[in-house]
Design a protein around this motif. Structure first.
Motif, mmCIF file in Angstrom:
data_model
loop_
_atom_site.group_PDB
_atom_site.id
_atom_site.type_symbol
_atom_site.label_atom_id
_atom_site.label_comp_id
_atom_site.label_asym_id
_atom_site.label_seq_id
_atom_site.Cartn_x
_atom_site.Cartn_y
_atom_site.Cartn_z
ATOM 1 N N HIS A 1 40.115 30.705 44.920
ATOM 2 C CA HIS A 1 39.927 32.373 45.130
ATOM 3 C C HIS A 1 38.898 32.584 47.111
ATOM 4 O O HIS A 1 38.599 33.393 47.933
ATOM 5 N N GLU A 2 37.974 31.237 46.774
ATOM 6 C CA GLU A 2 37.053 31.542 47.522
ATOM 7 C C GLU A 2 37.312 30.939 49.486
ATOM 8 O O GLU A 2 37.028 31.461 50.123
ATOM 9 N N HIS B 1 38.885 34.098 50.820
ATOM 10 C CA HIS B 1 38.002 34.421 51.248
ATOM 11 C C HIS B 1 37.399 34.148 53.004
ATOM 12 O O HIS B 1 36.865 34.785 53.030
ATOM 13 N N HIS C 1 38.018 41.399 48.482
ATOM 14 C CA HIS C 1 38.661 41.535 47.238
ATOM 15 C C HIS C 1 39.716 42.160 46.821
ATOM 16 O O HIS C 1 39.800 43.566 47.925
HETATM 17 ZN ZN LIG Z 1 35.333 36.808 45.316
#
Ligand SMILES: [Zn+2]
Ligand SMILES: [Zn+2]
Length: 127
Positions: free
Chosen positions: A44-45, A48, A54
């Motif tokens: 997830h990171e 980013h 998101h």
């Molecule tokens: Zn996040």
């Protein structure tokens, strides 16, 4: 980074830096759940860092989550919208990436997530 008193993870789209902490991912007596939490948080990171915000489109690795239990509900793979953004951002072939993700999830010991990734790879074969 706002006024967070703690964070599971944080990644900056513009600075391309991020941090994550496994300290609050406790899954008492369930090392497989802890491993999935840690790995999907890292993925997830990394999303980013690759400029993905998101996601609010579908169930997706890039859905926001405030608790480990909430994060357990998100898949380890990207939805079609985020997949397209990531491949465009990184100039990656979507099909090759899909297969690499499935292999990586298998190697990471996440067989259910790997099966989901293979379904995406198979569905998009030849695109
Ligand atoms: Zn996040
Ligand atoms: Zn998404």
């Amino acid at each position: 980074m706002g006024d967070l008193s703690y964070t599971y993870g944080w990644g900056s789209l513009s600075l391309r830096i991020g941090v994550l902490s496994t300290a609050r991912l406790a899954a008492e007596g369930d090392p497989a759940r802890w491993r999935r939490r840690a790995l999907t948080l890292a993925l997830h990171e990394a999303g980013h860092l690759a400029s993905l915000p998101h996601c609010t489109f579908f169930r997706c690795l890039m859905n926001g989550a405030l608790t480990p239990e909430e994060a357990d509900q998100r898949p380890a793979i990207l939805c079609p919208v985020c997949r397209a953004k990531l491949c465009w951002n990184l100039d990656r072939d979507p099909g090759a990436r899909d297969r690499a993700v499935a292999v990586a999830l298998e190697a990471a010991g996440l067989p259910e997530d790997a099966r989901a990734a293979w379904r995406v790879a198979d569905a998009n074969e030849g695109q």
